[in-house]
Design an enzyme around this catalytic site. Structure first.
Site, mmCIF file in Angstrom:
data_model
loop_
_atom_site.group_PDB
_atom_site.id
_atom_site.type_symbol
_atom_site.label_atom_id
_atom_site.label_comp_id
_atom_site.label_asym_id
_atom_site.label_seq_id
_atom_site.Cartn_x
_atom_site.Cartn_y
_atom_site.Cartn_z
ATOM 1 N N HIS A 74 37.412 0.711 -8.662
ATOM 2 C CA HIS A 74 36.807 1.403 -9.897
ATOM 3 C C HIS A 74 36.709 0.245 -10.992
ATOM 4 C CE1 HIS A 74 37.010 5.564 -8.454
ATOM 5 N NE2 HIS A 74 37.801 5.095 -7.605
ATOM 6 N N TYR A 344 47.904 1.125 -6.911
ATOM 7 C CA TYR A 344 47.518 0.886 -8.283
ATOM 8 C C TYR A 344 48.565 -0.171 -9.138
ATOM 9 C CZ TYR A 344 44.622 4.959 -7.688
ATOM 10 O OH TYR A 344 43.626 6.085 -7.257
HETATM 11 C C1 HEM Z 1 45.008 5.661 -0.186
HETATM 12 C C2 HEM Z 1 43.811 5.617 -0.988
HETATM 13 C C3 HEM Z 1 43.536 5.111 -2.297
HETATM 14 C C4 HEM Z 1 43.657 3.640 -2.503
HETATM 15 C C5 HEM Z 1 44.378 2.811 -1.676
HETATM 16 C C6 HEM Z 1 43.174 3.809 -4.091
HETATM 17 C C7 HEM Z 1 43.233 2.546 -4.587
HETATM 18 C C8 HEM Z 1 42.731 2.288 -5.749
HETATM 19 C C9 HEM Z 1 43.097 1.223 -6.805
HETATM 20 C C10 HEM Z 1 43.846 -0.193 -6.248
HETATM 21 C C11 HEM Z 1 42.637 1.370 -7.917
HETATM 22 C C12 HEM Z 1 42.736 0.427 -9.145
HETATM 23 C C13 HEM Z 1 43.996 0.524 -10.045
HETATM 24 C C14 HEM Z 1 44.053 -0.183 -11.211
HETATM 25 O O1 HEM Z 1 44.098 -1.411 -11.349
HETATM 26 O O2 HEM Z 1 44.525 0.703 -12.528
HETATM 27 C C15 HEM Z 1 41.963 2.687 -7.944
HETATM 28 C C16 HEM Z 1 41.631 3.307 -9.114
HETATM 29 C C17 HEM Z 1 41.143 4.684 -9.114
HETATM 30 N N1 HEM Z 1 41.042 5.439 -7.819
HETATM 31 FE FE1 HEM Z 1 41.929 5.285 -6.221
HETATM 32 N N2 HEM Z 1 42.765 4.992 -4.379
HETATM 33 C C18 HEM Z 1 42.775 5.745 -3.291
HETATM 34 C C19 HEM Z 1 42.440 6.975 -3.331
HETATM 35 C C20 HEM Z 1 41.894 7.672 -4.302
HETATM 36 C C21 HEM Z 1 41.563 9.090 -4.305
HETATM 37 C C22 HEM Z 1 42.003 10.294 -3.581
HETATM 38 C C23 HEM Z 1 40.973 9.333 -5.733
HETATM 39 C C24 HEM Z 1 40.817 10.577 -6.391
HETATM 40 C C25 HEM Z 1 41.158 11.639 -6.095
HETATM 41 C C26 HEM Z 1 41.051 8.009 -6.526
HETATM 42 C C27 HEM Z 1 40.625 7.784 -7.747
HETATM 43 C C28 HEM Z 1 40.565 6.719 -8.510
HETATM 44 C C29 HEM Z 1 40.053 6.527 -9.789
HETATM 45 C C30 HEM Z 1 39.646 7.557 -10.396
HETATM 46 C C31 HEM Z 1 40.628 5.239 -10.169
HETATM 47 C C32 HEM Z 1 40.105 4.595 -11.432
HETATM 48 C C33 HEM Z 1 41.546 4.923 -12.381
HETATM 49 C C34 HEM Z 1 41.186 3.996 -13.533
HETATM 50 O O3 HEM Z 1 40.139 4.216 -14.293
HETATM 51 O O4 HEM Z 1 41.956 3.131 -14.107
HETATM 52 N N3 HEM Z 1 41.513 7.159 -5.654
HETATM 53 N N4 HEM Z 1 42.350 3.075 -6.724
#
Ligand code: HEM
Length: 370
Positions: A74, A344
Site C-alpha cells: 500500500h 506492519y
Molecule cells: C498476512 C496478510 C497481510 C500482510 C503480510 C500485509 C502486509 C502489509 C504491509 C507490510 C503493509 C504496510 C504497513 C506499513 O508500513 O505501515 C500493509 C498495509 C496495509 N494493509 Fe496489509 N497485509 C496483510 C493483510 C491485509 C488485510 C487482510 C487487509 C484488509 C482487510 C489489509 C489492508 C491493508 C491496508 C489498508 C494497508 C495500508 C495501511 C496504511 O495506509 O498505512 N492487509 N499491509
C-alpha cells in the site's frame, strides 16, 4: 603492590581453582548461552526457513524493489482527516469509548495495494482506507480496510506464497501467469474468493467505494459478553462502476486526483456498519463471507473533510496496525491478524529510518486539500 603482576596472578588462579566459583561461572555461562539462544530463535537464525516478519518484508522488497521511506505494501497513498459521529448503537456490543454517542476525531489514509509508490492508478489495484479513531477521553482504535468483499488467502503462509507467485520474471519483467495459476490451483479457498471478488464490480473512485475489515474481531460489552464481528465503511456516495475510459486517461493519479477534487468540493461520508456474527460463522478464515442474513448495525457516520499529501507528522508516520485496539474490541483467532501486526511493524521500522522521497500524490496547496 596493586600493580605487581606476580602478586595478582596467584590470586586469580586460586579463585579459579575454587569449585564454587567455577560452578558460578558455569551458571553465568549457561545463562548467557540461553539468552543468546533465545535471540537466535526469535531472530530466526536457528530456522532460516521460518516465515518471520523480516522474511515477509524481504519478499515484498524482492517483488516490488526497495522504495526508501515508503510502506512495503500500500505504498501509494494520501492522508485524510475528519470525524466519526457515533450514534451510540455500537455500545450495545462494545464498551469501547469510540461507540459512545458523540464525535470522535480521526486521521486516516487512502491507498492502493501494492508496494510501488509511483505506480499508475488502475482498476486492478485494490483500494484501501486506513483509519485511526482518537476519542478525546478513550483509547485509540486503528483499522485498515480494503474494497473487496473477502480476502484472497486465509493464512500468512498462503499470503507469502501468493506474493512469491507475483514476483516479476527476470526475463519479461512481469509476473509469470503460470505461477499464479498454479498457486490458485493449489488453494481452492483462493479460487472461491476470486469468484466472489469478480462478481462485485469496482466503483468509479475512492469516494464511492465501500471498505471492509474482512478479518473477524470480537466486541466485548460492558457486561463482558463477547461477540464475533466484522465491520465495513459503506459509501454514502452512490455506486457507479469504474469505466475503461477512466484508466485510459493520461493522468496516472486519476483515482487520487478525483478523491482530492471530491473532498475539496464537499465532505465525503461513509456509514460504519458492524456485521454481527453467530457461533457457526468462521472467525479464522477471511476468505469466507458470513451469510448476508446476519444482523448489520449502523453505528455511526464517518465524515472526511480534509485531504493532504503524505508529509512529516501526518498519516505518513503512522502504522495502521490492526491490533491497536481499545478495551472493548479484541482480536479473533484469525491467523492473519498477528502476522499483519508483526509485518506492519517491520515495514514501519524500516521506512521510519530511511530518507524520504516526495510521494506521487500531492494536493494543490502544497500539501493541504480541503
Ligand atoms: C498476512 C496478510 C497481510 C500482510 C503480510 C500485509 C502486509 C502489509 C504491509 C507490510 C503493509 C504496510 C504497513 C506499513 O508500513 O505501515 C500493509 C498495509 C496495509 N494493509 Fe496489509 N497485509 C496483510 C493483510 C491485509 C488485510 C487482510 C487487509 C484488509 C482487510 C489489509 C489492508 C491493508 C491496508 C489498508 C494497508 C495500508 C495501511 C496504511 O495506509 O498505512 N492487509 N499491509
Amino acid at each position: 603492590m596493586v600493580n605487581d603482576p606476580s602478586s595478582a596472578t596467584p590470586y586469580r588462579l586460586r579463585a579459579l581453582a575454587d569449585k564454587r566459583i567455577l560452578a558460578r561461572l558455569a551458571v553465568i555461562g549457561a545463562v548467557v548461552l540461553a539468552v543468546v539462544g533465545c535471540f537466535a530463535y526469535v531472530g530466526g537464525w536457528l530456522s532460516p526457513n521460518r516465515l518471520t516478519q523480516a522474511r515477509m518484508i524481504d519478499t515484498f522488497q524482492e517483488v516490488n524493489g526497495v522504495h526508501p521511506g515508503f510502506r512495503r505494501n500500500h505504498a501509494k497513498g494520501v492522508c485524510i482527516a475528519g470525524y466519526l459521529e457515533s450514534n451510540g448503537q455500537g455500545a450495545r456490543l462494545s464498551k469501547a469509548a469510540v461507540f459512545r454517542p458523540g464525535r470522535v476525531p480521526i486521521i486516516g489514509r487512502l491507498s492502493l495495494a501494492g508496494g510501488e509508490p509511483y505506480m499508475a492508478d488502475g482498476p486492478a489495484a485494490v483500494r484501501s482506507m486506513a483509519l485511526a479513531f482518537r476519542p478525546p477521553d478513550g483509547e485509540e482504535w486503528r483499522t485498515a480496510m480494503i474494497d473487496i468483499p473477502v480476502f484472497l488467502v486465509k493464512d500468512p503462509e498462503s499470503f507469502w506464497e501468493q506474493l512469491l507467485a507475483s514476483r516479476p520474471d527476470p526475463a519479461t519483467g512481469k509476473p509469470d501467469p503460470a505461477k499464479m495459476k498454479d498457486f490458485v490451483a493449489r488453494h481452492p479457498e483462493t479460487a472461491r474468493a476470486l469468484e466472489i471478488v469478480k462478481a462485485n464490480p469496482f466503483s468509479s473512485g475512492f469516494a464511492n467505494s465501500s471498505y471492509n475489515a474482512l478479518d473477524a474481531f470480537r466486541f466485548v460489552s460492558a457486561s463482558g459478553a463477547s461477540t464475533p464481528v466484522r465491520w465495513s465503511m459503506a459509501a454514502v456516495d452512490p455506486f457507479e462502476p469504474e469505466t475503461p475510459g477512466q484508466s485510459a486517461a493520461q493522468d496516472k493519479n486519476y483515482l487520487f486526483d478525483a478523491a482530492i477534487a471530491r473532498i475539496g468540493q464537499a465532505p465525503v461520508q461513509w456509514r460504519l456498519v458492524v456485521t454481527v456474527g453467530q457461533s457457526s460463522d468462521p472467525t479464522d478464515d477471511a476468505t469466507i463471507p458470513w451469510p448476508s442474513t446476519r444482523e448489520h448495525i449502523d453505528v455511526g457516520t464517518l465524515t472526511i473533510n480534509h485531504i493532504e499529501g503524505e508529509a512529516p507528522g501526518n498519516c505518513r508516520d503512522v502504522n495502521f496496525d490492526p491490533l491497536v485496539l481499545p478495551s472493548g474490541i479484541e482480536p479473533s483467532d484469525d491467523p492473519l491478524l498477528s502476522t499483519r501486526s508483526a509485518t506492519y511493524s517491520t515495514s514501519f521500522t524500516r521506512r521510519a529510518g530511511e530518507t524520504k522521497e516526495p510521494s506521487a500524490v500531492q494536493t494543490p496547496a502544497g500539501g493541504k486539500g480541503a
